[in-house]
Design a protein around this motif. Structure first.
Motif, PDB file in Angstrom:
ATOM      1  N   THR A  26      20.862  18.410  18.587  1.00 39.88           N
ATOM      2  CA  THR A  26      20.798  18.388  17.132  1.00 39.88           C
ATOM      3  C   THR A  26      22.125  17.927  16.556  1.00 39.88           C
ATOM      4  N   ASP A  27      22.109  17.567  15.270  1.00 37.62           N
ATOM      5  CA  ASP A  27      23.362  17.272  14.585  1.00 37.62           C
ATOM      6  C   ASP A  27      23.975  18.576  14.090  1.00 37.62           C
ATOM      7  N   ARG A  28      25.068  18.497  13.343  1.00 38.08           N
ATOM      8  CA  ARG A  28      25.794  19.705  12.938  1.00 38.08           C
ATOM      9  C   ARG A  28      24.972  20.585  12.005  1.00 38.08           C
ATOM     10  N   LEU A  29      24.003  19.992  11.290  1.00 41.59           N
ATOM     11  CA  LEU A  29      23.159  20.774  10.392  1.00 41.59           C
ATOM     12  C   LEU A  29      21.970  21.397  11.125  1.00 41.59           C
ATOM     13  N   GLY A  30      21.686  20.916  12.323  1.00 40.04           N
ATOM     14  CA  GLY A  30      20.548  21.421  13.081  1.00 40.04           C
ATOM     15  C   GLY A  30      19.364  20.483  13.122  1.00 40.04           C
ATOM     16  N   ARG A  31      19.530  19.254  12.553  1.00 40.03           N
ATOM     17  CA  ARG A  31      18.449  18.278  12.605  1.00 40.03           C
ATOM     18  C   ARG A  31      18.317  17.700  14.016  1.00 40.03           C
ATOM     19  N   LEU A  32      17.070  17.428  14.415  1.00 39.99           N
ATOM     20  CA  LEU A  32      16.807  16.848  15.729  1.00 39.99           C
ATOM     21  C   LEU A  32      17.439  15.466  15.826  1.00 39.99           C
ATOM     22  N   LEU A  33      18.259  15.255  16.840  1.00 41.82           N
ATOM     23  CA  LEU A  33      18.862  13.945  17.060  1.00 41.82           C
ATOM     24  C   LEU A  33      17.887  13.041  17.801  1.00 41.82           C
ATOM     25  N   THR A  34      17.673  11.846  17.247  1.00 42.21           N
ATOM     26  CA  THR A  34      16.752  10.893  17.864  1.00 42.21           C
ATOM     27  C   THR A  34      17.414   9.524  17.973  1.00 42.21           C
ATOM     28  N   ASP A  35      16.759   8.638  18.705  1.00 45.73           N
ATOM     29  CA  ASP A  35      17.166   7.240  18.687  1.00 45.73           C
ATOM     30  C   ASP A  35      16.478   6.551  17.507  1.00 45.73           C
ATOM     31  N   GLU A  36      16.534   5.236  17.476  1.00 45.54           N
ATOM     32  CA  GLU A  36      15.977   4.510  16.335  1.00 45.54           C
ATOM     33  C   GLU A  36      14.460   4.373  16.373  1.00 45.54           C
ATOM     34  N   THR A  37      13.822   4.889  17.413  1.00 44.56           N
ATOM     35  CA  THR A  37      12.361   4.947  17.431  1.00 44.56           C
ATOM     36  C   THR A  37      11.866   6.334  17.050  1.00 44.56           C
ATOM     37  N   LEU A  38      12.779   7.193  16.618  1.00 43.41           N
ATOM     38  CA  LEU A  38      12.499   8.589  16.263  1.00 43.41           C
ATOM     39  C   LEU A  38      12.177   9.447  17.480  1.00 43.41           C
ATOM     40  N   THR A  39      12.588   8.980  18.653  1.00 43.58           N
ATOM     41  CA  THR A  39      12.404   9.734  19.891  1.00 43.58           C
ATOM     42  C   THR A  39      13.618  10.623  20.130  1.00 43.58           C
ATOM     43  N   SER A  40      13.373  11.893  20.406  1.00 44.48           N
ATOM     44  CA  SER A  40      14.453  12.824  20.710  1.00 44.48           C
ATOM     45  C   SER A  40      15.316  12.287  21.844  1.00 44.48           C
ATOM     46  N   ILE A  41      16.642  12.385  21.684  1.00 45.02           N
ATOM     47  CA  ILE A  41      17.524  11.935  22.762  1.00 45.02           C
ATOM     48  C   ILE A  41      17.492  12.908  23.942  1.00 45.02           C
ATOM     49  N   SER A  42      16.854  14.066  23.740  1.00 49.15           N
ATOM     50  CA  SER A  42      16.741  15.053  24.813  1.00 49.15           C
ATOM     51  C   SER A  42      15.483  14.889  25.647  1.00 49.15           C
ATOM     52  N   ASP A  43      14.407  14.360  25.027  1.00 51.66           N
ATOM     53  CA  ASP A  43      13.132  14.271  25.737  1.00 51.66           C
ATOM     54  C   ASP A  43      12.266  13.178  25.123  1.00 51.66           C
ATOM     55  N   PRO A  44      11.750  12.250  25.925  1.00 53.78           N
ATOM     56  CA  PRO A  44      10.990  11.106  25.387  1.00 53.78           C
ATOM     57  C   PRO A  44       9.603  11.466  24.886  1.00 53.78           C
ATOM     58  N   ARG A  45       9.134  12.670  25.165  1.00 51.15           N
ATOM     59  CA  ARG A  45       7.815  13.084  24.681  1.00 51.15           C
ATOM     60  C   ARG A  45       7.894  13.780  23.316  1.00 51.15           C
ATOM     61  N   ILE A  46       9.087  13.920  22.785  1.00 53.11           N
ATOM     62  CA  ILE A  46       9.276  14.604  21.504  1.00 53.11           C
ATOM     63  C   ILE A  46       9.780  13.607  20.471  1.00 53.11           C
ATOM     64  N   LEU A  47       9.081  13.526  19.350  1.00 48.85           N
ATOM     65  CA  LEU A  47       9.447  12.650  18.237  1.00 48.85           C
ATOM     66  C   LEU A  47       9.842  13.501  17.042  1.00 48.85           C
ATOM     67  N   GLY A  48      10.636  12.950  16.146  1.00 48.13           N
ATOM     68  CA  GLY A  48      11.019  13.672  14.938  1.00 48.13           C
ATOM     69  C   GLY A  48      10.654  12.901  13.689  1.00 48.13           C
ATOM     70  N   ALA A  49      10.416  13.641  12.595  1.00 49.31           N
ATOM     71  CA  ALA A  49      10.098  12.993  11.317  1.00 49.31           C
ATOM     72  C   ALA A  49      10.437  13.927  10.176  1.00 49.31           C
TER      73      ALA A  49
END
Length: 386
Positions: A242-265
């Motif tokens: 997550t970032d400092r606020l607690g938002r899920l960190l993703t790449d530019e496809t909205l895929t979590s940088i921790s797991d490719p099966r998790i997306l954020g929006a």
């Protein structure tokens, strides 16, 4: 394409979550997890407090009928087993998960008395609690609204239009607006007799008012706190980056940088650590684009980089006036704005269209479109799906 053997769990039934679920509905078994049985129109919560709207809609009005709605909380995401543990103790398995938990109203622990005596307004239960409190307070009793952002401005004007004496305390009035839009709002605040104290921070909240940083005291029967938002801690508690606020960190496809099966929006996602402004204006296209990433992977295609433009900022100033601040595609304000009664009509149309767009996506998945931002043209580096 129909993938009935694919299970998608969407956590969060707000603007982003509903849009994502609707787009995915014909292609997968979609389960939407939300702690409330009704859709919350967060952009109307100040109206709920003032008593001129209930700020909720039936999920039947916005959600595709094939989406399974589970009214429950999400306690933990286990990426290793692809399961979500719910507050009830039940567990849901997923092939893909869309994290769309939204944002929360927060009160800073560092300000003495703020947690005890002030009322945030960013969530349904918070707004309902404030409405109950105001029902016990005479209309003539003074209110203090802390925070001069869009939420604070909307709350202050709504209360003042109802005849309540309001003082708005802020460091800067409308910091996200252009000078022209800010002047328009200041004029409306003066007309509604709202006292604006700029350049001041609240050092303490008391039962009968607030103390400013310079020692001044402002009387208040109720203090409404609108300065700042947070996000639920589910991602961090589940071991996701997550970032400092607690938002899920993703790449530019909205895929979590921790797991490719998790997306954020939505409000709780931070693509490339460069999040969009928390708003339904960003949440709707983010939800659709998270769904598009899932659909691309189901089709064996490379997902596209997230890209959408912002159009402006819509602010209600009571029921009789509003301001629409035009913005560049990167959300920086332009000098043009629409104010007065026309501004109020624009704001109301935007509120109504958010529901219409979600319903339209439920009826015809893939129909929702958005304007692109040519300045956000980063090349997506997608994680391999395992």
């Amino acid at each position: 394409m129909t993938q009935h053997n694919t299970d998608v769990v969407v956590i969060g039934g707000g603007y982003a979550g509903v849009m994502a679920a609707n787009r995915l509905a014909p292609h997968a078994n979609v389960t939407l997890v939300n702690p409330r049985p009704a859709f919350v129109e967060r952009i109307r919560l100040h109206q709920l407090v003032a008593g001129n709207d209930d700020a909720v809609a039936d999920y039947a009005a916005v959600l595709a009928g094939s989406v399974r709605l589970v009214v429950d909380g999400a306690e933990r995401i286990d990426a290793a087993t692809r399961t979500v543990t719910l507050s009830s103790g039940d567990r849901l398995r997923y092939d893909y998960l869309i994290y769309a938990v939204g944002s929360t109203g927060t009160v800073p622990a560092a300000v003495p008395g703020a947690a005890e005596f002030s009322y945030p307004i960013g969530e349904l239960e918070q707004a309902q609690r404030l409405a109950t409190r105001l029902a016990d307070v005479p209309v003539s009793a003074p209110l203090v609204v802390v925070g001069g952002g869009l939420t604070g401005i909307e709350a202050a004007t709504e209360f003042a239009e109802a005849g309540r004496p309001v003082t708005l305390v802020t460091d800067v009035l409308g910091p996200s607006l252009a000078d022209s839009g800010r002047r328009s709002i200041a004029k409306r605040l003066r007309k509604l007799a709202v006292t604006v104290i700029e350049g001041s921070a609240v050092a303490e909240v008391r039962a009968d008012g607030v103390v400013l940083g310079d020692g001044r005291e402002v009387a208040a029967a109720v203090t409404v706190w609108t300065a700042g938002f947070g996000v639920p801690g589910l991602a961090a508690a589940s071991g996701l980056s997550t970032d400092r606020l607690g938002r899920l960190l993703t790449d530019e496809t909205l895929t979590s940088i921790s797991d490719p099966r998790i997306l954020g929006a939505g409000d709780a996602v931070s693509p490339s650590d460069a999040p969009w402004r928390m708003s339904c204006q960003a949440a709707l296209p983010l939800g659709a684009q998270a769904a598009n990433t899932v659909l691309a992977r189901l089709a064996g295609e490379d997902p596209a980089a997230v890209n959408h433009a912002m159009a402006g900022q819509c602010i209600s100033l009571g029921r009789k006036a509003g301001t629409f601040q035009f913005a560049n595609v990167d959300d920086t304000p332009r000098r043009w704005y629409i104010g007065g009664r026309t501004g109020a009509l624009v704001k109301e149309q935007v509120c109504r269209y958010t529901l219409k767009w979600m319903r339209g996506e439920a009826d015809k998945p893939g129909s929702y479109t958005w304007k692109k931002n040519p300045r956000r043209g980063q090349v997506a580096v997608a994680m391999p799906v395992r």
